[in-house]
Design an enzyme around this catalytic site. Structure first.
Site, short mmCIF file in Angstrom:
data_model
loop_
_atom_site.label_atom_id
_atom_site.label_comp_id
_atom_site.label_asym_id
_atom_site.label_seq_id
_atom_site.Cartn_x
_atom_site.Cartn_y
_atom_site.Cartn_z
N ARG A 1 -15.26 1.61 38.14
CA ARG A 1 -16.21 1.42 37.22
C ARG A 1 -15.75 0.13 36.10
O ARG A 1 -16.80 -0.43 35.58
CB ARG A 1 -16.34 2.75 36.16
N LYS B 1 -1.84 6.95 42.90
CA LYS B 1 -2.38 7.92 43.69
C LYS B 1 -1.09 8.80 44.41
O LYS B 1 -0.35 8.14 44.96
CB LYS B 1 -3.44 7.72 44.87
N1 BES Z 1 -11.90 5.28 44.84
C1 BES Z 1 -11.73 6.48 44.33
C2 BES Z 1 -12.53 7.45 44.41
C3 BES Z 1 -12.62 8.02 46.08
C4 BES Z 1 -11.80 9.02 46.23
C5 BES Z 1 -13.10 7.40 46.68
C6 BES Z 1 -11.92 9.52 47.59
C7 BES Z 1 -13.41 7.69 48.41
C8 BES Z 1 -12.62 9.08 48.45
C9 BES Z 1 -11.65 5.95 42.55
O1 BES Z 1 -11.29 4.68 42.46
C10 BES Z 1 -10.97 7.05 41.92
O2 BES Z 1 -9.73 6.92 42.14
N2 BES Z 1 -11.68 7.78 41.36
C11 BES Z 1 -10.86 8.71 40.35
C12 BES Z 1 -11.34 8.59 38.88
C13 BES Z 1 -10.78 9.55 38.02
C14 BES Z 1 -9.18 9.06 37.83
C15 BES Z 1 -11.54 9.71 36.57
C16 BES Z 1 -11.22 10.15 41.17
O3 BES Z 1 -12.29 10.44 41.42
O4 BES Z 1 -10.32 10.99 41.04
MN MN Z 2 -9.36 4.77 41.96
#
Ligand code: BES
Ligand code: MN
Ligand code: ZN
Length: 507
Positions: free
Chosen positions: A349, A275
């Protein structure tokens, strides 16, 4: 910690640092709510006019402190806004929860407060107790000792003699749900270096002993032996190994069993698909689903609900390193399905898939997972509302309804079939990411592939409401909110009452 008590003495007779009264709005100005009679009397009948002249309208969130007149055994009167009255001058349940929360927060540092609020039923008493405990919450574990203002010491809920028993019962329920919601908040607020998968599992064990829960911890060796490829694949980049925790409560006369599955990423860096700065400092919250599930199981046990509730906590730390899963890797999940990991940041997931398959083996009457799963759901519904998805619209709507009755904001989201093919992989049975638009639904469609046939299932994406970054409001503090705890408890109660009519419809 804040304690709660019930007293049937009138506000005038009870010694306290502060008496809290409710105020509702009306076209003619603010009106003291039922429960405030003794305080009104002590003001010689001029209370409404005084409140109005000091600018109070009775709107939700308003507070006004007044010196207590002679005749009250308190130093101060705190008036809190309840908004518009619904029936017979009484506020809605959620307004009562929020007002109690606001009062408790305003009274930080105060010793004893008497709550002269409109509590004539168990439901209203529960709302005041719950709102008070949630509003009094603050996470101060890592602050300097001198910087830890004590929460309000004691909240004494005043109730008329005739309704004393109902009120006491409501307060008992509100206390359990409040304390357990705060338990989940503590876990969410804990920094990731103090809450590793191992420590989280040990915390569940300790609570299990205290409340007579059945706790089983699958450590990295047990996970490898049983081929939990999703949880291991996500956890393998970290020096802090993953865990799967099973924590179960069962009433001896239970006829239904619910399985709750929680995403427990103690820290989500994104892994090799790292990230960017600005997104990785907030990711200690990524175990909020597991925290909610854990707290809900404990609450079900403490309330003695006539139901079985089995919680599954999928715990891992998602880190980049030489041993981490890489984009393009293929994982073989628990149960055998293969997944191409296109993005290591879509890790929730993966851990949930393993846990859903394992939970499904026990043939629960329903399966509900809770996860901070997608930024897309946060985009769609904002910071206060969680999305609910299911292959069965009727079951989904029951979950949304349970949330509403529990005082949580939820919204039904679809799982459109046409998005499923975006998850097709040329090398494995499914990929972990697909179409970006509607990303929250795509994640739901991925999870659906791992839900055993014949089990009603719902997916709750709490990415928005799990953590509150703005100024506190109502009973919601900064930081972890305890999102979904109350909804899960309500579902367990609905199941105990035989009120979930999708249960068993698949078998
Ligand atoms: N934990 C994150 C989602 C999240 C983002 C929760 C902001 C709370 C606040 C999750 O693991 C994630 O990174 N999801 C990605 C998925 C994508 C790579 C398909 C997302 O939502 O960007
Ligand atoms: Mn994630
Ligand atoms: Zn995540």
């Amino acid at each position: 910690m804040t304690t709660l008590a019930v007293a049937d003495s009138t506000a005038a007779a009870l010694p306290a640092d502060c008496v809290v009264i409710g105020v509702v709005t009306s076209p003619g100005g603010p009106v003291p709510a039922p429960g405030a009679e003794a305080v009104s009397e002590a003001f010689g009948g001029g209370l409404a006019a005084t409140l109005g002249s000091l600018g109070m309208t009775g709107a939700e969130g308003e507070t006004l402190k007044l010196p207590a007149p002679a005749g009250l055994k308190a130093e101060m009167v705190l008036a809190v806004g309840l908004g518009e009255a619904a029936d017979g001058g009484l506020p809605a349940t959620e307004a009562l929860r929020r007002a109690a929360g606001v009062a408790a927060r305003v009274l930080t540092g105060t010793g004893r407060a008497a709550l002269a609020l409109p509590v004539a039923t168990a439901e209203a008493a529960e709302a005041v107790a719950l709102g008070g405990l949630l509003g009094a919450y603050a996470f101060t574990a890592y602050r300097a000792p001198g910087d830890r203002e004590a929460p309000v010491g004691e909240l004494v809920i005043l109730a008329a003699e005739e309704v004393r028993e109902e009120v006491a019962a409501g307060v008992r329920r509100g206390t359990v749900i409040g304390v357990e919601t705060n338990r989940s908040r503590d876990l969410v607020n804990m920094p990731a270096n103090h809450l590793t998968p191992e420590i989280f599992a040990a915390t569940v064990r300790t609570a299990g002993e205290e409340y007579g829960l059945d706790v089983e911890v699958f450590d990295e060796r047990a996970l490898a032996e049983k081929s939990f490829g999703g949880i291991l694949g996500v956890g393998q980049g970290s020096v802090r190994p993953p865990r799967l925790v099973r924590v179960a409560y069962r009433h001896p006369a239970a006829r239904t069993t619910l399985a709750f599955v929680g995403k427990g990423i103690t820290y989500d860096s994104g892994g090799i698909s790292l990230k960017p700065v600005g997104f990785n400092e907030i990711m200690k919250r990524d175990m909020s689903g597991a925290a909610a599930v854990f707290a809900a199981v404990v609450a079900a046990a403490r309330l003695g609900l006539r139901v079985g509730v089995t919680g599954w906590l999928a715990l891992a730390e998602n880190m980049p390193s030489g041993s981490a899963t890489k984009p393009g890797d293929v994982l073989r999940m628990y149960g055998g399905k293969t997944v191409e990991v296109l993005n290591t940041d879509a890790e929730g997931r993966l851990v949930l898939a393993d846990a859903l398959v394992r939970a499904g083996e026990e043939e629960p009457d329903a399966l509900v997972d809770v996860a901070t799963l997608t930024a897309a759901m946060k985009m769609a519904l904002g910071h206060r509302i969680f999305g609910v998805m299911s292959g069965d619209d009727a079951f989904r709507d029951q979950v949304v309804d349970a949330a509403g009755r529990a005082g949580e904001e939820a919204w039904p989201m679809p799982l459109p079939d046409q998005l499923r093919e975006s998850l097709n992989s040329p090398v494995a049975e499914i990929a972990n990411t697909g179409e970006r638009m509607g990303g929250g639904l795509v994640a739901g469609l991925f999870l659906k592939e791992f839900v055993p046939d014949g089990v009603p299932w719902a997916h709750i994406d709490i990415a928005g409401p799990a953590f509150h970054e703005g100024a506190p409001y109502g009973y919601t503090p900064r930081g972890g909110t305890g999102s979904a705890v109350r909804t899960l408890v309500r579902l367990a109660e609905d199941a105990a009452a035989g009120a979930l009519d999708r249960l068993g419809t698949y078998r």
